[in-house]
Design an enzyme around this catalytic site. Structure first.
Site, PDB file in Angstrom:
ATOM      1  N   LYS A  80       0.845  -1.201   0.000  1.00  0.00           N
ATOM      2  CA  LYS A  80       0.000   0.000   0.000  1.00  0.00           C
ATOM      3  C   LYS A  80       0.872   1.240   0.000  1.00  0.00           C
ATOM      4  CE  LYS A  80      -4.297   1.270   0.011  1.00  0.00           C
ATOM      5  NZ  LYS A  80      -5.316   0.664  -0.865  1.00  0.00           N
TER       6      LYS A  80
ATOM      7  N   GLY B 140     -18.352   7.822  -2.964  1.00  0.00           N
ATOM      8  CA  GLY B 140     -17.164   8.122  -3.781  1.00  0.00           C
ATOM      9  C   GLY B 140     -17.174   7.230  -5.008  1.00  0.00           C
TER      10      GLY B 140
ATOM     11  N   GLY C  40     -21.018   6.344   2.009  1.00  0.00           N
ATOM     12  CA  GLY C  40     -19.925   6.830   1.149  1.00  0.00           C
ATOM     13  C   GLY C  40     -20.298   6.733  -0.317  1.00  0.00           C
TER      14      GLY C  40
ATOM     15  N   VAL D 148     -16.412   4.018  -5.543  1.00  0.00           N
ATOM     16  CA  VAL D 148     -17.032   2.692  -5.410  1.00  0.00           C
ATOM     17  C   VAL D 148     -18.513   2.803  -5.038  1.00  0.00           C
ATOM     18  CG1 VAL D 148     -16.995   0.531  -4.110  1.00  0.00           C
ATOM     19  CG2 VAL D 148     -14.850   1.591  -4.800  1.00  0.00           C
TER      20      VAL D 148
HETATM   21  P1  NAD Z   1     -13.337   7.739  -2.596  1.00  0.00           P
HETATM   22  O1  NAD Z   1     -12.382   8.649  -1.940  1.00  0.00           O
HETATM   23  O2  NAD Z   1     -13.647   7.939  -4.045  1.00  0.00           O
HETATM   24  O3  NAD Z   1     -14.731   7.735  -1.793  1.00  0.00           O
HETATM   25  C1  NAD Z   1     -14.854   7.725  -0.411  1.00  0.00           C
HETATM   26  C2  NAD Z   1     -16.146   8.474  -0.074  1.00  0.00           C
HETATM   27  O4  NAD Z   1     -16.453   8.300   1.302  1.00  0.00           O
HETATM   28  C3  NAD Z   1     -16.046   9.968  -0.321  1.00  0.00           C
HETATM   29  O5  NAD Z   1     -17.155  10.409  -1.073  1.00  0.00           O
HETATM   30  C4  NAD Z   1     -16.064  10.566   1.098  1.00  0.00           C
HETATM   31  O6  NAD Z   1     -16.629  11.868   1.154  1.00  0.00           O
HETATM   32  C5  NAD Z   1     -16.904   9.547   1.830  1.00  0.00           C
HETATM   33  N1  NAD Z   1     -16.749   9.493   3.282  1.00  0.00           N
HETATM   34  C6  NAD Z   1     -15.635   9.614   4.037  1.00  0.00           C
HETATM   35  N2  NAD Z   1     -15.929   9.468   5.343  1.00  0.00           N
HETATM   36  C7  NAD Z   1     -17.264   9.217   5.419  1.00  0.00           C
HETATM   37  C8  NAD Z   1     -18.171   8.964   6.483  1.00  0.00           C
HETATM   38  N3  NAD Z   1     -17.777   8.909   7.758  1.00  0.00           N
HETATM   39  N4  NAD Z   1     -19.479   8.744   6.187  1.00  0.00           N
HETATM   40  C9  NAD Z   1     -19.909   8.778   4.902  1.00  0.00           C
HETATM   41  N5  NAD Z   1     -19.100   9.029   3.850  1.00  0.00           N
HETATM   42  C10 NAD Z   1     -17.799   9.252   4.109  1.00  0.00           C
HETATM   43  O7  NAD Z   1     -12.791   6.255  -2.352  1.00  0.00           O
HETATM   44  P2  NAD Z   1     -13.187   4.911  -3.129  1.00  0.00           P
HETATM   45  O8  NAD Z   1     -12.150   4.618  -4.132  1.00  0.00           O
HETATM   46  O9  NAD Z   1     -14.614   4.944  -3.508  1.00  0.00           O
HETATM   47  O10 NAD Z   1     -12.971   3.850  -1.961  1.00  0.00           O
HETATM   48  C11 NAD Z   1     -13.931   3.698  -0.918  1.00  0.00           C
HETATM   49  C12 NAD Z   1     -13.494   2.566  -0.012  1.00  0.00           C
HETATM   50  O11 NAD Z   1     -13.400   1.349  -0.784  1.00  0.00           O
HETATM   51  C13 NAD Z   1     -12.119   2.749   0.632  1.00  0.00           C
HETATM   52  O12 NAD Z   1     -12.108   2.138   1.885  1.00  0.00           O
HETATM   53  C14 NAD Z   1     -11.193   1.989  -0.313  1.00  0.00           C
HETATM   54  O13 NAD Z   1     -10.009   1.574   0.324  1.00  0.00           O
HETATM   55  C15 NAD Z   1     -12.073   0.816  -0.680  1.00  0.00           C
HETATM   56  N6  NAD Z   1     -11.754   0.169  -1.931  1.00  0.00           N
HETATM   57  C16 NAD Z   1     -11.716   0.862  -3.088  1.00  0.00           C
HETATM   58  C17 NAD Z   1     -11.452   0.203  -4.281  1.00  0.00           C
HETATM   59  C18 NAD Z   1     -11.455   0.923  -5.606  1.00  0.00           C
HETATM   60  O14 NAD Z   1     -11.521   0.242  -6.652  1.00  0.00           O
HETATM   61  N7  NAD Z   1     -11.396   2.260  -5.626  1.00  0.00           N
HETATM   62  C19 NAD Z   1     -11.206  -1.174  -4.281  1.00  0.00           C
HETATM   63  C20 NAD Z   1     -11.275  -1.879  -3.081  1.00  0.00           C
HETATM   64  C21 NAD Z   1     -11.548  -1.188  -1.914  1.00  0.00           C
END
Ligand code: NAD
Length: 341
Positions: free
Chosen positions: A78, A174, A172, A176
Site C-alpha cells: 500500500k 465516492g 460513502g 465505489v
Molecule cells: P473515494 O475517496 O472515491 O470515496 C470515499 C467516499 O467516502 C467519499 O465520497 C467521502 O466523502 C466519503 N466518506 C468519508 N468518510 C465518510 C463517512 N464517515 N461517512 C460517509 N461518507 C464518508 O474512495 P473509493 O475509491 O470509492 O474507496 C472507498 C473505499 O473502498 C475505501 O475504503 C477503499 O479503500 C475501498 N476500496 C476501493 C477500491 C477501488 O476500486 N477504488 C477497491 C477496493 C476497496
C-alpha cells in the site's frame, strides 16, 4: 514512529520531501521473488505520521489476504501520501510520487485509492510503468464484484440471490459507492445513502432521484436488508453492534471491522458479514489482469469476478459448519494459502 500494525512486513519505505511538505509511506507486506506486490495508493490528510504509517501497514496486510483469496500470486502492499492540502501543484506531487515508485523497481504495483482519480493515475503512467488501472475502471469492477457478493449474501440469508426489492444503505458515495448505487438502483427497493460531502450527495441525487439521504451518524442504524460500507475504515465499531438492524453487511470499504471481535459480535447477532477483502477484490482482479496484459474487455473481467461468488460461498459454508465468524474463516483460508504455497 509507532509500528502498531506491523505484521512481519517485508519492507516499509519512507520518503520525505520537506520543500514540498510531502511525506510518503510505501509498505510491502508479502511478496514472492518473482511476483510484485499490489496495492493502490491513497492520498489524504492524517492527524500525524504514525496514523499514516499504520494505515499503510494495515492496508498492505489486507492486500495480501485479498490477493490470496482472489487466487492471485501477488503480495500485498500500500502507498500512502500524506496530504496537508498545501501543495501548490498536485501534478508536481504526483510526478514526485511516481519517481518514488520507480525507485522500487517494480516490487510495488499501484493505482488509485481514496483521494486519487483515474486521471491522476493516467498522469503518473507517463513517468512510471508501475501504475495500473488506466485501461479499465477498477472501481467499476470493484462495484460489480460487490453486487455479485451481495447476491450470494442475499441467497444465504433470504434463500434467493436477487437484489430486487431489498433495501440498502450505502455509506460513502465516492468512486465505489456511486458505482455500486448505479448498479443496484433500478432493481433495489429503498436505498438510503450518506456522505460527509454534501456535493457527493447532490451529484448522486441528480443521477438517482429516488435515493434517500440520511445523516452520516444514522446510516448504520437503519432497519434495512443490506448495509454497504463504502467510505473509510472501521465502519463498524463495538459500540455500534447493538444499534445495527441490518441483516447483511457487504460493502467496498477496506478494514470495515474495528477489530476481529466485532466480526464475532456480528456473527453472534446473526448478521451476515461478507469479509471486506473478499467482496471488494474486483478492482484488484481487474488491475492484475491489466498488469498481465490480458485485459480484453469488460465481459472477460466479469467472468473473472465470478470467483468472488465461489469464495464467499465457501466462507459462508465453513462459517456454518465450524460455527465461526466469517472474518475468521476468511483469514484462515488466506493464511493457509500464503503460508503454505
Ligand atoms: P473515494 O475517496 O472515491 O470515496 C470515499 C467516499 O467516502 C467519499 O465520497 C467521502 O466523502 C466519503 N466518506 C468519508 N468518510 C465518510 C463517512 N464517515 N461517512 C460517509 N461518507 C464518508 O474512495 P473509493 O475509491 O470509492 O474507496 C472507498 C473505499 O473502498 C475505501 O475504503 C477503499 O479503500 C475501498 N476500496 C476501493 C477500491 C477501488 O476500486 N477504488 C477497491 C477496493 C476497496
Amino acid at each position: 514512529m509507532v509500528f502498531k500494525e506491523y505484521d512481519k512486513h517485508r519492507s516499509v519505505f519512507y520518503f520525505d520531501r520537506p520543500s514540498l511538505n510531502l511525506k510518503v509511506f510505501i509498505a510491502i507486506h508479502r511478496n514472492k521473488t518473482i511476483f510484485p506486490s499490489f496495492g493502490a495508493t491513497r492520498m489524504m490528510m492524517y492527524a500525524n505520521e504514525d496514523e499514516a504509517l499504520n494505515d499503510a501497514l494495515r492496508l498492505s496486510r489486507l492486500m495480501s489476504y485479498k490477493s490470496a483469496l482472489a487466487g492471485l500470486n501477488y503480495g500485498g502492499a500500500k502507498g500512502v501520501i500524506l496530504f496537508d492540502g498545501n501543495h501548490p501543484d498536485k501534478s508536481e506531487v504526483l510526478k514526485i510520487y511516481s519517481d518514488m515508485v520507480n525507485e522500487l523497481k517494480g516490487k510495488f504495483i499501484t493505482g488509485a485509492d481514496v483521494g486519487l482519480s483515474q486521471e491522476d493515475v493516467q498522469l503518473m503512467t507517463r513517468n512510471s510503468p508501475y501504475f495500473v488501472g488506466t485501461k479499465n475502471k477498477p472501481e467499476k469492477c470493484t462495484a460489480l464484484g460487490i453486487v455479485k457478493g451481495i447476491e450470494v449474501c442475499l441467497k444465504q440469508v433470504f434463500g434467493k440471490g436477487f437484489i430486487s426489492d431489498h433495501t440498502f444503505a450505502i455509506q460513502g458515495l465516492g468512486k465505489v459507492g456511486l458505482d455500486l448505487l448505479g448498479l443496484i438502483y433500478n432493481q433495489a427497493g429503498k436505498i438510503y445513502v450518506s456522505d460527509i460531502s454534501s456535493e457527493k450527495i447532490e451529484v448522486a441525487k441528480n443521477l438517482y432521484p429516488n435515493i434517500v439521504p440520511v445523516p452520516v451518524e444514522d446510516i448504520f442504524k437503519l432497519e434495512i436488508d443490506v448495509f454497504c460500507p463504502c467510505a473509510l475504515a472501521h465502519a463498524i465499531s463495538p459500540k455500534m453492534i447493538a444499534e445495527l438492524k441490518c441483516k447483511i453487511v457487504a460493502g467496498g470499504a477496506n478494514n470495515q471491522l474495528f477489530n476481529q471481535e466485532v466480526g464475532d459480535a456480528l456473527f453472534s447477532k446473526g448478521i451476515l458479514y461478507a469479509p471486506d477483502y473478499v467482496i471488494n477484490s474486483g478492482g484488484l482482479i481487474s488491475v492484475a489482469d491489466e498488469y498481465e496484459n490480458r485485459f480484453k474487455n469488460e465481459n472477460h473481467i466479469e467472468k473473472k469476478l465470478e470467483h468472488i461468488k465461489s469464495v464467499l460461498e465457501t466462507i459462508f459454508e465453513q462459517s456454518q459448519t465450524q460455527n465461526l465468524a466469517t472474518n475468521r474463516v476468511a483469514d484462515r483460508l488466506a493464511e493457509d494459502i500464503f503460508n503454505n504455497h
